[in-house]
Write an enzyme that holds these catalytic residues in place. Structure first.
Site, PDB file in Angstrom:
ATOM      1  CG  ASP A  45      -9.162  -1.238   3.627  1.00  0.00           C
ATOM      2  OD1 ASP A  45      -9.892  -0.528   4.361  1.00  0.00           O
ATOM      3  OD2 ASP A  45      -8.375  -0.764   2.789  1.00  0.00           O
ATOM      4  NE  ARG A  53      -0.848  -7.075  -4.808  1.00  0.00           N
ATOM      5  CZ  ARG A  53      -0.671  -6.946  -3.502  1.00  0.00           C
ATOM      6  NH1 ARG A  53      -0.510  -8.024  -2.745  1.00  0.00           N
ATOM      7  NH2 ARG A  53      -0.639  -5.758  -2.942  1.00  0.00           N
ATOM      8  CG  ASP A 100      -1.877  -4.266  -5.954  1.00  0.00           C
ATOM      9  OD1 ASP A 100      -1.049  -4.682  -6.789  1.00  0.00           O
ATOM     10  OD2 ASP A 100      -1.548  -3.640  -4.933  1.00  0.00           O
ATOM     11  CB  SER A 138      -0.762   3.050   0.714  1.00  0.00           C
ATOM     12  OG  SER A 138      -0.970   1.766   0.163  1.00  0.00           O
TER      13      SER A 138
HETATM   14  N1  ARG Z   1       2.474   0.954  -7.761  1.00  0.00           N
HETATM   15  C1  ARG Z   1       2.964  -0.338  -7.407  1.00  0.00           C
HETATM   16  C2  ARG Z   1       2.282  -1.373  -8.240  1.00  0.00           C
HETATM   17  O1  ARG Z   1       1.289  -1.112  -8.817  1.00  0.00           O
HETATM   18  C3  ARG Z   1       2.881  -0.601  -5.944  1.00  0.00           C
HETATM   19  C4  ARG Z   1       1.519  -0.843  -5.391  1.00  0.00           C
HETATM   20  C5  ARG Z   1       1.625  -0.948  -3.923  1.00  0.00           C
HETATM   21  N2  ARG Z   1       0.424  -1.365  -3.314  1.00  0.00           N
HETATM   22  C6  ARG Z   1       0.016  -0.853  -2.161  1.00  0.00           C
HETATM   23  N3  ARG Z   1      -1.093  -1.329  -1.694  1.00  0.00           N
HETATM   24  N4  ARG Z   1       0.656   0.077  -1.526  1.00  0.00           N
HETATM   25  O2  ARG Z   1       2.720  -2.475  -8.317  1.00  0.00           O
END
Ligand code: ARG
Length: 339
Positions: free
Chosen positions: A13, A92, A121, A173
């Site tokens: 991506d 983040r 995110d 993922s």
């Molecule tokens: N659900 C978790 C969060 O919002 C993990 C997100 C994981 N991100 C990913 N790109 N797999 O913090």
């Protein structure tokens, strides 16, 4: 040429995003943040340059991540919905902060990330950046570009000689850093399905863990872990060590259905051995040294603090005020916990 600072991971991506942003008339500055995900950062940097990035910044943020992001979460006993110790969420705001810093250095007018429109995110990046510099333009290529399927994206990559990892893409993922690993998608989206053993990387299953329980003594100073079994550890090394010990003993697996900020319920698997050990140990020492009223009041604050991390509100006034309160409560949180 306008410049955009892209948070670059090296995946498909963000690689396609480099080319796509160029086509939109931007010079792309790639920022690669090392938060302990254990990549080959030289290779990731090469890929960014080959794909067309004008400049690449590789930032080792591990120490700052632990001291300025993970440690406050430990002091707060932050856990989202009683399950999630926030490893991804904590990474983040630090990445976003450094994107802004590089944007200022490079005199860029825009920032970009590779998040989809489905998750938390995107909100965390954009909220943090808006709080730090409201003038920067935001671009989320994956949310707006024309590819409807992964195949179309791969075709685009091939057409533009973007190096695609030919290995079969995992159905999951995964996001990883020093403080934990988040796994979603694939069969996990069925909440009835037991997570397959293959998804785990930091922890062994309970069946594979030793039958003899190991003992661990953790020293805290003002709420922060400083030593394991009497030996002093620097922050990053301490997290590594606890991941090792916990992982070998099947500590830190979490299986949960989570309410995302964007309104979706989502099945999530986490493994975070060090985070789990520290979360438990820190609460144990607090139970011994905090007075009743402070303890009870702090227990009201913890879920709010966790929610603010989860929602990407790290840089808000309220979150900073809560830090001041929490730090005050930690003045006597010094001593040893045996687990
Ligand atoms: N659900 C978790 C969060 O919002 C993990 C997100 C994981 N991100 C990913 N790109 N797999 O913090």
């Amino acid at each position: 040429m306008k410049k955009v600072v892209l948070a670059y991971s090296g995946g498909l991506d963000t690689s396609c995003a480099i080319k796509w942003l160029q086509d939109k008339g931007y010079e792309v500055i790639a920022v690669i943040a090392d938060v302990g995900q254990g990549e080959n950062f030289e290779a990731v940097k090469e890929r960014a340059l080959k794909t067309g990035a004008g400049r690449v910044h590789v930032l080792n943020l591990q120490k700052e991540f632990v001291t300025d992001y993970v440690f406050p979460a430990i002091k707060a006993n932050a856990i989202y919905e009683n399950k999630y110790l926030l490893a991804t969420a904590l990474s983040r705001p630090i990445i976003a902060k450094h994107q802004v810093k590089i944007a200022h250095q490079e005199k860029a007018t825009a920032v970009a990330h590779g998040c989809t429109g489905k998750g938390n995110d995107q909100v965390r990046f954009e909220t943090t950046i808006r709080l730090l510099d409201p003038k920067l333009e935001h671009i989320a290529p994956v949310r707006v570009w024309e590819f409807k399927t992964r195949e179309e994206e791969i075709d685009y990559a091939k057409k533009h000689n973007i190096p695609v990892n030919v290995t079969k893409k995992s159905p999951y993922s995964i996001d990883k850093n020093l403080y934990g690993r988040s796994i979603e998608c694939g069969v996990l989206e069925d909440p009835w399905a037991e997570p397959p053993e293959e998804i785990y990387d930091m922890t062994v299953s309970p069946e594979k863990a030793p039958n003899k329980p190991p003992y661990l003594e953790l020293d805290f100073e003002n709420g922060l872990p400083v030593a394991i079994d009497g030996a002093a550890y620097l922050p990053v090394e301490l997290i590594h060590k606890l991941n090792e010990i916990g992982g070998a003993n099947a500590v830190g697996r979490v299986d949960t259905i989570e309410n995302r900020l964007v309104g979706i319920k989502s099945r999530e698997i986490y493994e975070n051995p060090a985070a789990m050990i520290l979360y438990i140990a820190h609460q144990e020492i607090e139970s011994l040294v905090l007075d009743r009223e402070t303890l009870h009041y702090k227990q009201l604050i913890s879920p709010k603090y966790a929610e603010m991390i989860y929602y990407g509100l790290w840089e808000t006034p309220l979150k900073h005020q809560l830090d001041a309160y929490i730090n005050k409560t930690q003045e006597n949180v010094t001593g040893t916990v045996r687990l």
